[in-house]
Design an enzyme around this catalytic site. Structure first.
Site, PDB file in Angstrom:
ATOM      1  N   LYS A 247       0.943  -1.080  -0.141  1.00  0.00           N
ATOM      2  CA  LYS A 247       0.070   0.027  -0.114  1.00  0.00           C
ATOM      3  C   LYS A 247       0.917   1.101   0.126  1.00  0.00           C
ATOM      4  O   LYS A 247       2.004   1.449   0.912  1.00  0.00           O
ATOM      5  CB  LYS A 247      -0.858  -0.115   1.408  1.00  0.00           C
ATOM      6  CG  LYS A 247      -2.003   1.169   1.239  1.00  0.00           C
ATOM      7  CD  LYS A 247      -2.581   0.854   2.690  1.00  0.00           C
ATOM      8  CE  LYS A 247      -3.695   1.859   2.656  1.00  0.00           C
ATOM      9  NZ  LYS A 247      -4.684   1.590   4.100  1.00  0.00           N
ATOM     10  N   SER A 322      -9.254   1.327   3.576  1.00  0.00           N
ATOM     11  CA  SER A 322      -8.535   2.133   2.432  1.00  0.00           C
ATOM     12  C   SER A 322      -7.531   1.323   1.710  1.00  0.00           C
ATOM     13  O   SER A 322      -7.018   2.044   0.803  1.00  0.00           O
ATOM     14  CB  SER A 322      -7.809   3.257   3.096  1.00  0.00           C
ATOM     15  OG  SER A 322      -6.742   2.873   4.314  1.00  0.00           O
ATOM     16  N   SER A 346      -9.178  -1.126   7.528  1.00  0.00           N
ATOM     17  CA  SER A 346      -8.520  -0.689   5.947  1.00  0.00           C
ATOM     18  C   SER A 346      -7.874  -1.914   5.552  1.00  0.00           C
ATOM     19  O   SER A 346      -7.417  -2.094   4.389  1.00  0.00           O
ATOM     20  CB  SER A 346      -7.511   0.497   5.828  1.00  0.00           C
ATOM     21  OG  SER A 346      -8.308   1.510   6.013  1.00  0.00           O
TER      22      SER A 346
END
Length: 646
Positions: A247, A322, A346
């Site tokens: 990420k 996310s 997330s």
């Protein structure tokens, strides 16, 4: 003889179904009957080679050579294997010598068979044993001098056919990749190229998932170096040569770390995040940085730099957030495993929305150092993978004390030798699990999947206590989000940590540029308006909410003698692009306590969208949660690859 590279380019790739290093010798393997059935079903299998009456009779050399040529032709190997033994009975060492002409194992291991005295055959036996095509009759004996039987020859032929197939990275596990690397079917350099090709095919083109923000331009060179290291010194461990997607809020000293924001598109930190450093030390290859909901603010994964990531199961749906870019990328097999961060779901939500496994570790088990903060009181980082085993392997590599994150001091004495030791398919037998109905919500589709999962847990031997209640849960839910308070101050600290070359000094500077997704403008302004953390409302959250939530969970689990709690990862279905994604209150149990959760695929709704289930437990109970999640996974096999990225 055809080259290995040419073999890999032959059309008609098939998924490798054998974990070669786990196969015992033909005739001694637990799955021998299955392999014999597979052999019999192949079009290339010669008629009459294997019958009920000849299974244990010896094979003659001309029969075996003819069989190998049939396999080679079917697999695209275009050079005949010559018979130098005429019609004599073929022995196991002769079979090894013939097979050694066909395959290429770059890192043969010495199995130290005590009965192999003839030096001439030792190199071939090492190659064939390492490849998994033909191991010994026991751990210390090769069966030197013994005649090969028809059933043994059939199993060898079937394994050879699998070995000669071009490696298919779709749904490939870390174990299967390591087997292919060890046996010579694959190099890490080739694996990186396979994943990069998939990104080009499905992320840049085709369905255009927009899951990747940036590719590591040094990935192929890094893979080549790790291949050389493997050849000279052996593998460092399970992650040696394994591509990982991060990420894009994990710091990388050799690539920008952007948080998905145009404002930080050229911001390159001076060093790696601690978990990234540990991944590299384990031999992992950082392949790419994934899109995220900008600054990790939401569940739909849209950013000014990466755009809107699409769900590979349905391009009209969001991938969760996310860490949605990581979720979509791993679901589409753009890498073996990925990393996400989790403040309020997330890791868990994109894992659920992409039929994946996610681990939100206990706060303090893994370092947050070098992960762009949202609210450090709740922030943590962990793996997103296609299997529990792969997630456990990554957790092994990333846990541990980091002097730059004082919370990790609490992990000392709480990490096992390996989380892989807890992969027990019977792990649900006798396990006491509480069902937290109060966070299920009212969505009939999600609840139908959960009801089926609950039945499957019972069938797997779990003892279920239905509708267990969290004490004071309404009061716990009433507290405000910590990210509203902490983000500004901790993000400014993060910017300062970037050093004198940092692009901006404060969040205010970024807001003034307007270089961010308009959808988060108000969130940025509201968070930036906080003037101090010396506020009674914030102190109440820190002092009372955490304590209240932790005591409630521990008390309830102790009262009922529970090993874990379960509930849907998201109580709501996956919304269409542009919709407002909500997930219910289940995420708060882990986020507010700091205790661990393992998310695992639980099934699909009637419109074929994934649903995940959370196993939640006490602090540092990752071994128990991994055992339970693995058992559920192995007894249900709910994960399905997305059809849009075959």
């Amino acid at each position: 003889m055809i080259s290995k590279n040419k073999l890999r380019m032959i059309s008609g790739a098939f998924t490798a179904v054998l974990l070669l290093s786990q196969l015992a010798a033909p005739g001694y393997a637990a799955n021998a009957d299955t392999e014999l059935d597979e052999f019999a079903s192949q079009k290339w299998a010669p008629n009459g080679f294997l019958t009920s009456s000849n299974r244990e009779s010896a094979v003659k050399a001309n029969e075996f050579v003819h069989l190998l040529n049939e396999v080679a032709d079917a697999a695209g190997y275009d050079q005949d294997i010559t018979n130098t033994l005429d019609s004599t009975v073929i022995k196991r060492e002769n079979a090894a010598a013939l097979l050694d002409q066909i395959i290429d194992v770059p890192y043969p291991e010495d199995p130290s068979f005590l009965d192999v005295k003839d030096i001439a055959y030792q190199p071939s036996i090492k190659v064939i044993a390492t490849s998994g095509l033909m191991k010994g009759t026991s751990s210390s004996s090769y069966g030197f001098g013994k005649a090969l039987t028809h059933s043994e020859a059939a199993i060898i032929a079937y394994r050879l056919y699998q070995y000669l197939q071009p490696f298919n990275p779709v749904e490939a596990s870390i174990a299967s990749i390591q087997d292919a690397l060890k046996s010579g079917r694959l190099t890490s350099e080739e694996l990186v190229e396979l994943y990069l090709n998939r990104m080009e095919q499905y992320d840049d083109n085709g369905p255009q998932l927009h899951s990747i923000i940036a590719v590591n331009e040094a990935a192929i060179e890094l893979a080549r170096g790790l291949d050389e290291e493997r050849k000279k010194q052996g593998a460092r461990g399970p992650l040696h040569g394994i591509p990982v997607i991060l990420k894009d809020n994990f710091d990388t000293a050799d690539m920008p770390t952007t948080g998905g924001s145009l404002a930080l598109k050229d911001s390159t930190p001076s060093d790696d995040a601690y978990q990234v450093m540990k991944l590299k030390k384990a031999g992992a290859i950082i392949l790419a940085k994934a899109n995220l909901h900008e600054f990790a603010f939401g569940y739909t994964t849209s950013s000014s730099l990466g755009g809107q990531t699409l769900n590979p199961y349905n391009l009209e749906r969001v991938p969760g957030g996310s860490s949605g870019g990581t979720g979509a990328a791993i679901a589409a097999s753009f890498a073996a495993v990925g990393m996400g961060s989790d403040t309020g779901g997330s890791i868990r939500v994109p894992s659920s929305f992409n039929s994946l496994v996610g681990i939100r570790p206990t706060i303090g088990l893994t370092s947050r150092n070098g992960i762009m903060p949202l609210a450090l009181t709740q922030d943590t980082g962990g793996p997103i993978a296609r299997t529990v085993a792969d997630a456990a392997a990554v957790l092994d590599a990333t846990v541990g004390y980091d002097p730059n994150d004082e919370t990790t001091a609490s992990s000392i004495g709480h990490t096992p030798d390996s989380y892989l030791d807890y992969l027990n398919a019977d792990g649900l037998q006798g396990a006491r699990i509480g069902i937290v109905r109060e966070v299920f919500g009212t969505d009939q589709e999600v609840n139908a999947v959960m009801d089926n999962a609950i039945d499957e847990l019972k069938q797997s031997g779990a003892i279920l206590l239905d509708n267990v209640a969290i004490p004071n849960f309404a009061e716990i839910n009433g507290f405000e989000s910590l990210s509203n308070w902490e983000f500004k101050f901790q993000f400014n600290d993060y910017l300062e940590s970037l050093g004198s070359d940092r692009p901006y000094d404060t969040l205010s500077d970024i807001i003034s540029t307007g270089m961010f997704d308009s959808s988060i403008a108000q969130q940025l302004k509201d968070r930036n308006a906080k003037e101090t953390l010396d506020d009674e409302a914030y102190k109440d959250i820190i002092l009372f909410r955490t304590k209240l939530a932790q005591q409630a969970v521990l008390r309830m689990m102790a009262d009922h003698d529970l090993d874990a709690l379960i509930f849907p990862t998201s109580a709501e279905q996956i919304v269409k692009i542009g919709g407002n994604q909500t997930i219910g209150n289940g995420f708060k149990l882990s986020s507010f306590t700091g205790y661990p959760t393992v998310t695992v695929p639980a099934g699909f709704t009637s419109d074929n969208m994934p649903v995940g289930m959370d196993f939640f437990g006490r602090p540092f109970s990752e071994p128990t949660l991994i055992k339970l999640a693995y058992s559920f996974e192995q007894n249900t096999h709910h994960r399905q690859a997305p059809k849009l990225t075959p």
